[in-house]
Enzyme design. Structure first.
Site, PDB file in Angstrom:
ATOM      1  CG  HIS A  81      -2.026   0.965   1.139  1.00  0.00           C
ATOM      2  ND1 HIS A  81      -3.204   0.655   0.518  1.00  0.00           N
ATOM      3  CD2 HIS A  81      -2.158   2.250   1.564  1.00  0.00           C
ATOM      4  CE1 HIS A  81      -4.026   1.697   0.566  1.00  0.00           C
ATOM      5  NE2 HIS A  81      -3.409   2.678   1.198  1.00  0.00           N
ATOM      6  CG  ASP A 160     -10.980   3.536   5.145  1.00  0.00           C
ATOM      7  OD1 ASP A 160     -10.494   4.548   5.687  1.00  0.00           O
ATOM      8  OD2 ASP A 160     -10.678   3.160   4.015  1.00  0.00           O
ATOM      9  NE  ARG A 167      -8.603  11.062   6.562  1.00  0.00           N
ATOM     10  CZ  ARG A 167      -7.742  10.134   6.115  1.00  0.00           C
ATOM     11  NH1 ARG A 167      -8.134   8.880   5.935  1.00  0.00           N
ATOM     12  NH2 ARG A 167      -6.491  10.435   5.868  1.00  0.00           N
ATOM     13  CB  SER A 182      -7.570   5.313   6.539  1.00  0.00           C
ATOM     14  OG  SER A 182      -7.755   5.082   5.179  1.00  0.00           O
ATOM     15  CE  LYS A 186      -7.811   1.618   2.459  1.00  0.00           C
ATOM     16  NZ  LYS A 186      -8.124   3.006   2.692  1.00  0.00           N
TER      17      LYS A 186
HETATM   18  N1  URA Z   1      -4.369   5.731   1.871  1.00  0.00           N
HETATM   19  C1  URA Z   1      -5.440   5.294   2.578  1.00  0.00           C
HETATM   20  O1  URA Z   1      -5.961   4.216   2.335  1.00  0.00           O
HETATM   21  N2  URA Z   1      -5.918   6.061   3.552  1.00  0.00           N
HETATM   22  C2  URA Z   1      -5.384   7.241   3.861  1.00  0.00           C
HETATM   23  O2  URA Z   1      -5.850   7.875   4.760  1.00  0.00           O
HETATM   24  C3  URA Z   1      -4.274   7.707   3.127  1.00  0.00           C
HETATM   25  C4  URA Z   1      -3.782   6.908   2.125  1.00  0.00           C
END
Ligand code: URA
Length: 424
Positions: A81, A160, A167, A182, A186
């Site tokens: 990620h 989320d 956000r 966040s 996930k």
């Molecule tokens: N990627 C995400 O999934 N969430 C965030 O808050 C920032 C980057």
């Protein structure tokens, strides 16, 4: 319990209890707590922060707001990620590399957030591409071709999805506890026990300085440990855009160029490092051994073929990428070396050309964006094209060229691509 008391508590810099955090998450998901109340709380958290304990509870209840994928029946599962950057199409380059080496890349990705692009928007710029896979389709694809990328399904980390969208349009993207919860809610929900996190640092990233990046890295590693997850964080430079293309379909084109022609730029070099870390985690081999394998699958086009297989499997038609109706060239008015490109200003410009959202309901112009025609430290002659802009808008915004790039008489040798790697 009521939301106003909780907002006021956070406004007054007090810590929230587990029960209060649970109340907020559950009642925001059910619609009891309204967008305007949640926005206010998100802003209070952005300004006053959260303790690690609060963040771990926030992650827990965001995670529990949806279902969890069980990938334990698959071997060598590894995930990555990125905290989001400008021109950041690393997922699209890396996933086919890693999958072509026998790891399973199970990715749930997001849409654009703030000035940073989102993998799902890029993929959806490919006509026909299906980024909404069911759980069964996702697992089926992983079994058959070793990689799958889907948008967060409606029942994964439900909280989320709602919070992230809010956000994006309330100036609360840059909060470390909100980013950590966040991402980790996930990632934990998507079932992989091994994760490489690319934490972008710099003017084009959510995180602007190395200390905040270290804090975020250590926090995510700590959350990972609670869930028995092996997490490696790589802190990388996001002052310059990643690669040469910014937008959606133009970024897909760049991915193809890298995996087909093996072009060498900062994006390629970063992808090789991240993919090597993933392969070494996924296959339990040394980093050096993994890196040799990664370089080989780029050279012999196994990764490129995997990319095509993946796009076709998710019903995308790569031959029909959208093209803009208007193209503008931005030229240098002086000679010298290209010593800087502002990722922040280029991202804003790309957004104005149509490539990103201002409001969560906005549509994206998939073909809009920018191609950077030169690389850092290239020799430039006055009159050379530095940027090509793609848009469907009738006019382009007033551009202050000096904010976008810098030409100097001597090259800039201070660029570091990877600052540090933090392992749990
Ligand atoms: N990627 C995400 O999934 N969430 C965030 O808050 C920032 C980057």
């Amino acid at each position: 319990m009521n939301i106003i008391d909780i907002i006021v508590k956070k406004k007054n810099k007090q810590n929230l209890t587990e029960e209060e955090i649970k109340y907020v998450v559950n009642n925001f998901v059910s619609g009891e707590i309204k967008d305007y109340q949640m926005s206010s709380l998100l802003m209070a958290i952005t300004i006053n922060g959260m303790t690690d304990e609060e963040t771990i509870y926030l992650t827990k209840y965001m995670l529990e707001s949806g279902s969890m994928l069980d990938l334990s029946m698959l071997s060598n599962v590894v995930d990555k990620h990125s905290t989001g950057g400008v021109g950041d199409k690393t997922t699209l380059v890396i996933s086919p590399i890693v999958a072509s080496l026998g790891c399973k890349v199970a990715k749930m990705s997001g849409r654009s957030l703030g000035i940073t692009g989102g993998t799902i928007d890029k993929l959806e710029s490919i006509p026909g591409f299906n980024a909404n896979l069911s759980k069964e389709e996702f697992i089926d694809e992983l079994n058959k071709i070793g990689m799958a990328i889907t948008s967060q399904t409606d029942n994964i980390a439900v909280a989320d999805k709602k919070i992230y969208a809010l956000r994006d349009v309330t100036g609360t993207t840059e909060s470390i506890p909100l980013i950590a919860s966040s991402i980790m809610s996930k990632k934990i929900a998507s079932g992989s026990k091994k994760l490489v996190l690319d934490i972008k640092v710099g003017e084009g990233a959510l995180i602007k300085n190395i200390d905040d990046a270290r804090h975020l890295a250590n926090l995510m590693i700590k959350i990972g440990k609670v869930y028995n997850m092996e997490v490696i964080c790589v802190l990388t430079n996001m002052n310059l855009p990643l690669g040469n293309n910014i937008g959606n379909s133009v970024e897909v084109l760049e991915v193809i160029n890298i995996l087909y022609y093996g072009i060498d730029n900062n994006l390629t070099r970063l992808c090789i490092e991240l993919a090597s870390l993933m392969v070494s985690l996924g296959l339990n081999i040394s980093f050096e051994e993994a890196k040799a394998k990664v370089i080989e699958v780029i050279r012999n086009k196994a990764a490129y073929n995997k990319l095509l297989e993946f796009i076709k499997y998710q019903k995308g038609d790569i031959t029909r990428l959208p093209k803009s109706s208007k193209i503008y060239e931005i030229k240098s008015d002086k000679s010298g070396y290209l010593v800087n490109l502002s990722s922040l200003e280029l991202a804003k410009l790309s957004g104005e050309l149509g490539s990103s959202r201002k409001n969560k309901e906005d549509a994206i112009d998939y073909s809009a964006g920018i191609i950077i025609n030169k690389n850092i430290n290239d020799k430039i002659n006055a009159g050379d094209t530095i940027l090509t802009l793609y848009t469907n808008k009738d006019s382009i915004p007033n551009i202050n060229i000096s904010k976008l790039f810098t030409i100097n008489s001597i090259p800039n040798n201070n660029y570091t691509l990877i600052y540090e790697i933090i392992k749990g």
